[in-house]
Scaffold this motif. Sequence first.
Motif, PDB file in Angstrom:
ATOM      1  N   TYR A   4       0.848  -1.189   0.000  1.00 60.20           N
ATOM      2  CA  TYR A   4       0.000   0.000   0.000  1.00 60.20           C
ATOM      3  C   TYR A   4       0.884   1.240   0.000  1.00 60.20           C
ATOM      4  N   VAL A   5       0.721   2.053  -1.042  1.00 61.58           N
ATOM      5  CA  VAL A   5       1.490   3.288  -1.169  1.00 61.58           C
ATOM      6  C   VAL A   5       0.518   4.457  -1.265  1.00 61.58           C
ATOM      7  N   ALA A   6       0.610   5.400  -0.339  1.00 64.42           N
ATOM      8  CA  ALA A   6      -0.241   6.589  -0.376  1.00 64.42           C
ATOM      9  C   ALA A   6       0.190   7.475  -1.542  1.00 64.42           C
ATOM     10  N   THR A   7      -0.745   7.766  -2.459  1.00 64.19           N
ATOM     11  CA  THR A   7      -0.387   8.510  -3.673  1.00 64.19           C
ATOM     12  C   THR A   7      -1.231   9.759  -3.886  1.00 64.19           C
ATOM     13  N   GLY A   8      -2.030  10.141  -2.941  1.00 64.27           N
ATOM     14  CA  GLY A   8      -2.895  11.292  -3.153  1.00 64.27           C
ATOM     15  C   GLY A   8      -2.961  12.198  -1.941  1.00 64.27           C
ATOM     16  N   GLU A   9      -3.868  13.135  -2.009  1.00 67.93           N
ATOM     17  CA  GLU A   9      -4.076  14.091  -0.923  1.00 67.93           C
ATOM     18  C   GLU A   9      -4.888  13.435   0.188  1.00 67.93           C
ATOM     19  N   THR A  10      -4.520  13.705   1.425  1.00 66.48           N
ATOM     20  CA  THR A  10      -5.205  13.096   2.565  1.00 66.48           C
ATOM     21  C   THR A  10      -6.654  13.578   2.642  1.00 66.48           C
ATOM     22  N   ILE A  11      -7.564  12.655   2.948  1.00 70.18           N
ATOM     23  CA  ILE A  11      -8.975  12.984   3.128  1.00 70.18           C
ATOM     24  C   ILE A  11      -9.462  12.345   4.419  1.00 70.18           C
ATOM     25  N   GLU A  40      -7.995  13.310  -7.730  1.00 75.64           N
ATOM     26  CA  GLU A  40      -8.962  13.811  -8.697  1.00 75.64           C
ATOM     27  C   GLU A  40      -8.325  13.797 -10.075  1.00 75.64           C
ATOM     28  N   THR A  41      -8.971  13.097 -11.020  1.00 78.18           N
ATOM     29  CA  THR A  41      -8.439  13.002 -12.375  1.00 78.18           C
ATOM     30  C   THR A  41      -9.229  13.844 -13.369  1.00 78.18           C
ATOM     31  N   GLY A  52     -13.878   4.572  -6.667  1.00 78.26           N
ATOM     32  CA  GLY A  52     -13.647   5.590  -7.683  1.00 78.26           C
ATOM     33  C   GLY A  52     -14.921   5.936  -8.416  1.00 78.26           C
ATOM     34  N   GLY A  53     -15.104   7.217  -8.693  1.00 71.16           N
ATOM     35  CA  GLY A  53     -16.259   7.672  -9.452  1.00 71.16           C
ATOM     36  C   GLY A  53     -15.820   8.437 -10.683  1.00 71.16           C
ATOM     37  N   ASN A  54     -16.513   8.245 -11.780  1.00 71.88           N
ATOM     38  CA  ASN A  54     -16.228   8.947 -13.017  1.00 71.88           C
ATOM     39  C   ASN A  54     -17.535   9.458 -13.616  1.00 71.88           C
ATOM     40  N   GLY A  55     -17.589  10.744 -13.934  1.00 71.43           N
ATOM     41  CA  GLY A  55     -18.805  11.336 -14.485  1.00 71.43           C
ATOM     42  C   GLY A  55     -19.820  11.713 -13.420  1.00 71.43           C
ATOM     43  N   LEU A  56     -19.357  11.999 -12.194  1.00 72.75           N
ATOM     44  CA  LEU A  56     -20.263  12.394 -11.113  1.00 72.75           C
ATOM     45  C   LEU A  56     -20.677  13.845 -11.303  1.00 72.75           C
ATOM     46  N   ASP A  57     -21.966  14.123 -11.187  1.00 72.76           N
ATOM     47  CA  ASP A  57     -22.504  15.424 -11.570  1.00 72.76           C
ATOM     48  C   ASP A  57     -22.789  16.370 -10.413  1.00 72.76           C
ATOM     49  N   GLY A  58     -22.396  15.996  -9.210  1.00 75.27           N
ATOM     50  CA  GLY A  58     -22.786  16.808  -8.063  1.00 75.27           C
ATOM     51  C   GLY A  58     -21.939  18.026  -7.803  1.00 75.27           C
ATOM     52  N   GLY A  59     -20.910  18.263  -8.578  1.00 74.62           N
ATOM     53  CA  GLY A  59     -20.073  19.453  -8.384  1.00 74.62           C
ATOM     54  C   GLY A  59     -18.881  19.220  -7.502  1.00 74.62           C
ATOM     55  N   ASN A  60     -18.937  18.233  -6.602  1.00 69.39           N
ATOM     56  CA  ASN A  60     -17.809  17.891  -5.736  1.00 69.39           C
ATOM     57  C   ASN A  60     -17.665  16.377  -5.740  1.00 69.39           C
TER      58      ASN A  60
END
Length: 610
Positions: A537-544, A556-557, A582-590
């Motif tokens: 496991y390698v952390a590759t993104g911003e912490t949430i 975020e891609t 993972g989500g792709n094409g989500l329309d909620g603005g965030n």
Amino acid sequence: MEPLDPREPRQLGPYRIIAALGEGGMGRVVLGLAPDGRLVAVKQLHPHFVHDTGFRERFRREVTASRLVSGAYTAAVMDADPEAETPWLASVFVTGPSLREAVDALGPLPVGAVRRLAAGLAAALTEIHRAALVHRDLKPSNILLTADGPRVIDFGIARAIEDGHELTGTGSIIGSPAFMSPEQAGGGQVTAASDMFSLGAVLVMAATGQGPFTGTAAAQTLYNVVHTEPDLTTVPAEIRVLAEPCLAKDPALRPTPEQVLDFLGRAPASAAPWPPAVHARIQQQDAEVRAALSLPLPAWRPPPRPPRIWLRWAVAGVVVALVAALTTAIIATRGPDDPGVTALPMTEALTLDRLRRVDPCQVLDGDFTADLGTLEPESNPIQPNRCYYSRGDGGDGIDFELQLGDPVPNGDVGQANRSAEGMALQRMTFSGGCDSLVLLPTQPQLHVMIYNATKAGDPCAIADSALSAALTRLRTAEVDRPADPASVLPLDPCALPDAAVAEGALNGGKPRVKSLRTCEWVNGSNTLTVEVKRSLYVATGETIDLGGGLTGEKSETGPSSCRVTWQHRLLPDGDAEYLSVGGNGLDGGNPCEQVRTVVGSILPKLPKPQ
């Protein structure tokens, strides 16, 4: 350069064929002469792959990718016909050995030549990535050392950076183990940073004669790529400072091609970028080409006319009759003499719930058939549904991977006319060797497969024998992992999110099984994916912040895409169990907040880590 077989055609498209240049797993390359007098390297798909729709599609993709790149450090494509009876691709011919050939024959390159190599490869990757491509197979045999610098060739497994299409299923590994990135070896998301990892490994090989992760077998090399630090002890300091940042496990920490070029600065003017011995080999190849051109050229002959329509139908009738006869003769493949205590019928042994409990490294660990001998599994597999096996007595030719519940590649599967445990065996040749698989009874888009890339012995017989033994063994409880109430591996990813929350994130959509531990919700072109994983496991993104003191990483891609990954528990061997949404094409603005909401509905259903 080798002479052509007298029986070979001397014409391919508009090109007169002069000599054979080389051969690989997917095709062969010949030297051709264009109508305007230019020399071309023509790549042909191997005849036994011509009717394999998967390989033809891969060849089409190579043609498309190659045409997008035209930089100074790649071989420009002149022409191609991927729809021909024997598909071909013609590119500008350049003389020079591959980096692999040069180092094997002449030894490692000196520091100055490696720096020149690094600059040329960084420039090539700049053009490749600018075309929105990832090469994915940058290795010494795909790099030519020409008189004025390196050339990157072979875009057979390149893909668009934003293209999710794969010729194999999710998690399948294609590439060269010693030079692929950890994310590629682990079946993860491959970005342009993956090519930079390969660049670092290539520079180490050029400077020392071997890669930084080379093991005694492919499985060990893959393990080293994912789990161990690179061996840089013999790398000159000037090259180590270039290669080491490229070999970071975290893709975000690797430099870009532009940063490598900035670090190297302007290359000194030199008419000879390589050691004298390399330039001598280039001159030798030039002489061989001139000698071939001095011989009488084959006369151009127009292609034969197509057969009359009645003859075409007659031939088709014979083929149909032959296929019908073959399909009635299905040979039963014998299982192991002593498989253990069998209990489950095949329909129960191959359900998803059962296969999630199976340890693939237990299935064939031991001596089950005389033709395979004693098989030894790898010690720490990269993925929880796969395991490499090799013959423990040092015998040649037995080295394959058992895969449980991966997706079946579109168009790659044919009938093997054999059966085992009442299951019809299917055949696939995507590995370059011979693969044997069965489709899961309740999920025919998934398979249990022996992925046998080796060509020694009879690859198909080895694959069929191993699969027959594996199917028999899967009917026993001896292959299951020990019960572990803290593990997430047995969980059904489609049942993890709250249904209303998952559908709400996409404004609709229903779950569908994508692989053994991957579920996907689809609504038009919009998707939501839940994956259960076990690997480094390698952390590759911003912490949430996921709540309850738990944190994960988000990436975020795009404006409507986000992926959140978090560790469930660390394991004693240094690997971890973790989950990814993972989500792709989500329309909620965030999109990250929407994915975080889905994660929030999953967390209460997970076992308590120990």
